[in-house]
Design a protein around this motif. Structure first.
Motif, PDB file in Angstrom:
ATOM      1  N   PHE A   1       4.307  -5.049  -8.432  1.00 34.04           N
ATOM      2  CA  PHE A   1       5.013  -6.275  -8.838  1.00 34.04           C
ATOM      3  C   PHE A   1       4.796  -7.433  -7.851  1.00 34.04           C
ATOM      4  CE2 PHE A   1       9.529  -8.097  -8.282  1.00 34.04           C
ATOM      5  CZ  PHE A   1       9.279  -9.195  -9.081  1.00 34.04           C
TER       6      PHE A   1
ATOM      7  N   SER B   1       8.874  -5.416   4.398  1.00 32.80           N
ATOM      8  CA  SER B   1      10.012  -4.500   4.427  1.00 32.80           C
ATOM      9  C   SER B   1      11.105  -5.019   3.494  1.00 32.80           C
ATOM     10  CB  SER B   1      10.499  -4.330   5.859  1.00 32.80           C
ATOM     11  OG  SER B   1      11.492  -3.336   5.923  1.00 32.80           O
TER      12      SER B   1
ATOM     13  N   ALA C   1      -1.481  -4.033  -6.722  1.00 32.40           N
ATOM     14  CA  ALA C   1      -1.393  -3.918  -8.184  1.00 32.40           C
ATOM     15  C   ALA C   1       0.059  -3.732  -8.639  1.00 32.40           C
ATOM     16  CB  ALA C   1      -2.254  -2.753  -8.677  1.00 32.40           C
TER      17      ALA C   1
ATOM     18  N   ARG D   1       5.648  10.230   3.002  1.00 39.47           N
ATOM     19  CA  ARG D   1       4.185  10.246   3.094  1.00 39.47           C
ATOM     20  C   ARG D   1       3.634   8.814   2.998  1.00 39.47           C
ATOM     21  NH1 ARG D   1      -0.102   9.924  -0.186  1.00 39.47           N
ATOM     22  NH2 ARG D   1      -1.956  11.125   0.354  1.00 39.47           N
TER      23      ARG D   1
ATOM     24  N   GLY E   1      -7.589   3.361  -3.975  1.00 40.43           N
ATOM     25  CA  GLY E   1      -7.532   4.311  -2.869  1.00 40.43           C
ATOM     26  C   GLY E   1      -6.148   4.362  -2.254  1.00 40.43           C
ATOM     27  N   ASP E   2      -6.016   5.297  -1.329  1.00 39.71           N
ATOM     28  CA  ASP E   2      -4.723   5.660  -0.759  1.00 39.71           C
ATOM     29  C   ASP E   2      -4.614   5.089   0.662  1.00 39.71           C
ATOM     30  OD1 ASP E   2      -2.490   7.030   0.147  1.00 39.71           O
ATOM     31  OD2 ASP E   2      -3.122   8.958  -0.689  1.00 39.71           O
TER      32      ASP E   2
ATOM     33  N   SER F   1       8.764   2.554  -4.119  1.00 40.72           N
ATOM     34  CA  SER F   1       9.745   1.470  -3.969  1.00 40.72           C
ATOM     35  C   SER F   1      11.051   1.661  -4.748  1.00 40.72           C
ATOM     36  CB  SER F   1       9.095   0.152  -4.405  1.00 40.72           C
ATOM     37  OG  SER F   1       8.857   0.161  -5.807  1.00 40.72           O
TER      38      SER F   1
ATOM     39  N   ASN G   1      16.503  -8.642  -2.991  1.00 39.79           N
ATOM     40  CA  ASN G   1      15.955  -8.212  -4.299  1.00 39.79           C
ATOM     41  C   ASN G   1      15.143  -9.315  -4.955  1.00 39.79           C
ATOM     42  OD1 ASN G   1      17.841  -6.103  -3.847  1.00 39.79           O
ATOM     43  ND2 ASN G   1      17.901  -5.762  -6.051  1.00 39.79           N
TER      44      ASN G   1
ATOM     45  N   PHE H   1       2.014  -4.138   1.134  1.00 43.08           N
ATOM     46  CA  PHE H   1       3.021  -4.013   0.074  1.00 43.08           C
ATOM     47  C   PHE H   1       3.110  -2.571  -0.430  1.00 43.08           C
ATOM     48  CE2 PHE H   1       1.484  -8.381  -0.298  1.00 43.08           C
ATOM     49  CZ  PHE H   1       2.629  -9.111  -0.518  1.00 43.08           C
TER      50      PHE H   1
ATOM     51  N   LEU I   1      -3.482   2.576  -4.874  1.00 38.79           N
ATOM     52  CA  LEU I   1      -3.701   3.924  -5.403  1.00 38.79           C
ATOM     53  C   LEU I   1      -3.475   3.992  -6.910  1.00 38.79           C
ATOM     54  CD1 LEU I   1      -4.297   6.870  -4.610  1.00 38.79           C
ATOM     55  CD2 LEU I   1      -1.872   7.174  -4.114  1.00 38.79           C
TER      56      LEU I   1
ATOM     57  N   LYS J   1      13.383  -1.217 -12.750  1.00 38.99           N
ATOM     58  CA  LYS J   1      14.234  -2.038 -11.885  1.00 38.99           C
ATOM     59  C   LYS J   1      15.221  -2.846 -12.747  1.00 38.99           C
ATOM     60  CE  LYS J   1      11.946  -0.638  -8.263  1.00 38.99           C
ATOM     61  NZ  LYS J   1      10.751  -1.194  -7.686  1.00 38.99           N
TER      62      LYS J   1
ATOM     63  N   ALA K   1       3.412   2.830 -10.669  1.00 43.88           N
ATOM     64  CA  ALA K   1       3.891   1.444 -10.510  1.00 43.88           C
ATOM     65  C   ALA K   1       2.759   0.429 -10.400  1.00 43.88           C
ATOM     66  CB  ALA K   1       4.780   1.342  -9.266  1.00 43.88           C
ATOM     67  N   GLY K   2       1.533   0.913 -10.229  1.00 39.38           N
ATOM     68  CA  GLY K   2       0.409  -0.014 -10.074  1.00 39.38           C
ATOM     69  C   GLY K   2      -0.241  -0.282 -11.413  1.00 39.38           C
TER      70      GLY K   2
END
Ligand code: NAD
Length: 336
Positions: free
Chosen positions: A12, A124, A10, A99, A59-60, A85, A179, A81, A35, A189, A39-40
């Motif tokens: 970018f 990555s 969810a 975490r 969910g996580d 970030s 980027n 993903f 989650l 961003k 950002a989602g």
């Protein structure tokens, strides 16, 4: 028919990737585990939410039993993903980066191993390589030398992925991309921040002297590269992905202001980010040669289309700039 677990779909890049894949492979099934942190945003996926072969699960990735249950239901591929970030946030609060980006990684790898999936792709970043001087490029052989808590957490995740290949022969790939820019990027961003502020004649904060260099790639080119790595990448290999498109931050700001016909007086230089990497540049020879991937978007075309997208989707932009974003922005930049 393949079943893919996309985590962080969810956000970018993940949301652009899910739409790209559902369009290109209508026979694939995609499960999006996210989650929905700040950002989602499920609105990024509105056009696919009712497709029968797309499922969203809130969910996580750190929830081992949920992840294991999802993967055990016939998942062939996992593409990760999910991450914290944003470098600036990692300076404010590194713990959540460890975490999600490191511990969550291990949960995903364990589920992949236990359920014997066919391919695990870790998304990555070139930031794991640290900073370049005025010359040279990052290759896949460049030693990792992360400088921010964000890039250190991503490097930690990469090391785990490598270890699961070396120790358990889990079929993995790592992609390290430069980027990204394009539609649906959260406006903390650089590029969407410049567009959003310029549209409203607000000051545009630029770190330090503005001469830091990044290598920009359109998100759709990144999605095509991940597709190539997923299907054709050799297990255990790392692939750098970049647009061969180095720009100084200040050049990006000036280009956007020019396209929007806004004055350079909006630029406001602010105190530099601590540990700010000076230059990133990718050598993408390996993915070009081995997987026949090439970037397709010239920056001039991509940036114009991106600006147009933000202009045409002001409602999306306004919504995501409410609440948590507003609090964050005020904390970092004040009431500008
Ligand atoms: P983003 O911040 O827009 O999206 C991250 C997504 O992960 C969000 O939807 C969020 O809700 C989700 N998420 C966060 N913690 C989670 C958790 N514990 N469990 C499940 N979901 C969780 O990020 P992005 O810009 O789309 O980047 C995606 C990935 O690509 C990241 O791993 C990032 O490191 C990497 N990357 C980004 C860039 C870039 O320029 N944006 C470049 C190279 C690599």
């Amino acid at each position: 028919m393949k079943k893919i677990l996309v985590t962080g779909g969810a956000g970018f890049i993940g949301s652009n990737f899910i739409k790209y894949m559902l369009d290109k492979y209508p026979e694939y099934k995609i499960i999006n585990l996210d989650l929905l942190t700040y950002a989602g945003n499920l609105e990024n996926l509105a056009e696919v939410e009712n497709l029968p072969n797309y499922t969203f699960v809130k969910g996580d990735i750190c929830d081992g039993s949920l992840v294991n249950q999802l993967v055990s239901e016939g998942v062939n591929y996992i593409i990760n993903f999910a991450a914290e970030s944003h470098v600036d946030r990692s300076i404010e609060d590194p713990g959540i980066f460890i975490r999600t980006n490191v511990m969550g990684m291990q949960i995903l790898l364990n589920a992949a191993l236990k359920n014997k999936i066919d391919k695990f792709v870790q998304i990555s970043t070139d930031e794991v390589y640290g900073s370049l001087g005025e010359t040279g490029y990052f290759t896949e052989e460049t030693p990792l030398a992360p400088n921010s808590p964000y890039s250190a957490s991503k490097a930690g995740a990469d090391m785990l992925v490598r270890a699961y290949y070396e120790t358990f022969k889990l079929p993995v790939n790592i992609t390290r991309c430069s980027n990204n820019y394009g539609p649906y990027q959260f406006p903390e961003k650089l590029i969407p921040l410049i567009i959003a502020n310029a549209q409203e004649d607000k000051e545009i904060p630029v770190y330090g002297d503005g001469l830091n260099i990044r290598d920009w790639l359109h998100v759709k080119d990144h999605c095509r590269a991940i597709d190539a790595v997923l299907h054709r990448g050799k297990p255990g290999e790392v692939y750098n992905i970049g647009g061969n498109n180095e720009r100084k931050n200040i050049e990006i700001v000036k280009t956007i202001l020019e396209i929007l016909n806004k004055p350079e007086s909006l630029i406001k230089f602010v105190t530099d980010r601590p540990g700010h990497d000076r230059r990133y540049a990718i050598d993408a020879t390996k993915i070009k040669k081995e997987l026949e991937w090439e970037p397709s978007y010239p920056f001039e075309k991509g940036i114009k289309e991106t600006i147009k997208w933000y202009q045409e989707n002001k409602e999306w932009l306004d919504k995501v700039r409410q609440g948590e974003y507003r609090e964050y922005y005020q904390r970092v930049y004040g009431n500008r």
